[in-house]
Design a protein around this motif. Structure first.
Motif, PDB file in Angstrom:
ATOM      1  N   ARG A   1       0.832  -1.206   0.000  1.00 46.57           N
ATOM      2  CA  ARG A   1       0.000   0.000   0.000  1.00 46.57           C
ATOM      3  C   ARG A   1       0.867   1.257   0.000  1.00 46.57           C
TER       4      ARG A   1
ATOM      5  N   ASP B   1      -6.115   2.889   4.559  1.00 42.53           N
ATOM      6  CA  ASP B   1      -7.413   2.278   4.875  1.00 42.53           C
ATOM      7  C   ASP B   1      -7.673   1.169   3.849  1.00 42.53           C
ATOM      8  N   ASP B   2      -7.956  -0.046   4.325  1.00 46.43           N
ATOM      9  CA  ASP B   2      -8.155  -1.192   3.422  1.00 46.43           C
ATOM     10  C   ASP B   2      -9.321  -1.023   2.460  1.00 46.43           C
ATOM     11  N   SER B   3     -10.245  -0.117   2.750  1.00 48.65           N
ATOM     12  CA  SER B   3     -11.397   0.051   1.867  1.00 48.65           C
ATOM     13  C   SER B   3     -11.077   0.972   0.677  1.00 48.65           C
ATOM     14  N   TRP B   4      -9.867   1.540   0.652  1.00 49.50           N
ATOM     15  CA  TRP B   4      -9.460   2.418  -0.439  1.00 49.50           C
ATOM     16  C   TRP B   4      -8.540   1.688  -1.407  1.00 49.50           C
ATOM     17  N   CYS B   5      -8.668   2.038  -2.698  1.00 49.22           N
ATOM     18  CA  CYS B   5      -7.857   1.424  -3.758  1.00 49.22           C
ATOM     19  C   CYS B   5      -7.303   2.494  -4.698  1.00 49.22           C
TER      20      CYS B   5
ATOM     21  N   HIS C   1      -5.007   8.098   2.303  1.00 52.63           N
ATOM     22  CA  HIS C   1      -6.226   7.284   2.461  1.00 52.63           C
ATOM     23  C   HIS C   1      -5.979   5.815   2.123  1.00 52.63           C
TER      24      HIS C   1
ATOM     25  N   ARG D   1     -25.236  -0.548   0.124  1.00 54.25           N
ATOM     26  CA  ARG D   1     -24.739  -0.035   1.407  1.00 54.25           C
ATOM     27  C   ARG D   1     -25.867   0.106   2.429  1.00 54.25           C
TER      28      ARG D   1
ATOM     29  N   GLU E   1     -12.681   4.736  -2.568  1.00 54.38           N
ATOM     30  CA  GLU E   1     -13.130   3.465  -2.008  1.00 54.38           C
ATOM     31  C   GLU E   1     -13.211   2.457  -3.144  1.00 54.38           C
ATOM     32  N   CYS E   2     -12.815   1.220  -2.860  1.00 54.94           N
ATOM     33  CA  CYS E   2     -12.627   0.205  -3.899  1.00 54.94           C
ATOM     34  C   CYS E   2     -13.823   0.039  -4.830  1.00 54.94           C
ATOM     35  N   GLU E   3     -15.029  -0.047  -4.282  1.00 56.09           N
ATOM     36  CA  GLU E   3     -16.219  -0.213  -5.128  1.00 56.09           C
ATOM     37  C   GLU E   3     -16.396   0.989  -6.056  1.00 56.09           C
TER      38      GLU E   3
END
Length: 191
Positions: free
Chosen positions: A62, A84-88, A81, A180, A142-144
């Motif tokens: 990361r 944070d694992d939810s970010w890509c 950011h 969500r 965020e990944c999605e």
């Protein structure tokens, strides 16, 4: 025999200062967020990443992505950011789809839009950040949301109209919001 300096990450020379930051504040923030040690070689515009004590391989990966994103043109605040694992962070290499320089210029113009409107619309509709570089489009969020934005960019690259891309973004945004909300309701029932 030379000592291991870490994973080398090439950086655009004009972006080295962003990574270092005022009085080393950028390096300190990156090291703290990702639990890594960074060494910057300004002569070769290379950042070397090595894990700090207790760091995981994912944190090192990361950190590498964060430095690549900063090199592309994202702000230090944005790339942090990625801790944070939810970010890509994803990239689209336009040189893979452009046939020549004029084609590349046309594709970039479609992604950016008149006065930056298309890029801004994608960013606002799916809450991501986009940087259009020489031949690379970077997407951070965020990944999605990044996946939706990537698909929208690829639709523009393939020649789809801006209207159809915005329609897709509205539809995908509604689906994401619905998903969500369902997840939130499920968590509320569990509590």
């Amino acid at each position: 025999m030379c000592a291991y300096a870490g994973i080398p990450v090439p950086v655009k020379p004009e972006r080295v200062g962003v990574i270092i930051g005022r009085d080393g504040s950028g390096i300190a923030a990156l090291e703290k967020a990702f639990r890594v040690n960074l060494q910057v070689d300004s002569k070769t515009s290379t950042v070397y990443i090595s894990p700090a004590e207790g760091a995981t391989p994912l944190e090192v990966l990361r950190a590498k992505q964060a430095i690549e994103a900063a090199s592309l043109g994202f702000s230090l605040d944005d790339v942090l950011h990625l801790s944070d694992d939810s970010w890509c962070f994803e990239t689209v290499d336009l040189s893979d789809v452009a046939r020549n320089v004029d084609d590349l210029r046309r594709i970039k113009a479609r992604i950016i839009g008149e006065e930056g409107k298309a890029k801004k619309n994608i960013e606002q509709m799916v809450h991501v950040r986009i940087v259009v570089s020489d031949k690379i489009v970077g997407i951070l969020g965020e990944c999605e949301n990044v996946e939706i934005a990537r698909r929208a960019v690829m639709m523009l690259v393939s020649g789809r109209t801006h209207g159809s891309v915005y329609s897709y973004l509205r539809s995908a945004g509604r689906e994401l919001k619905k998903k969500r909300m369902e997840l939130w309701e499920t968590k509320q029932r569990e509590v």
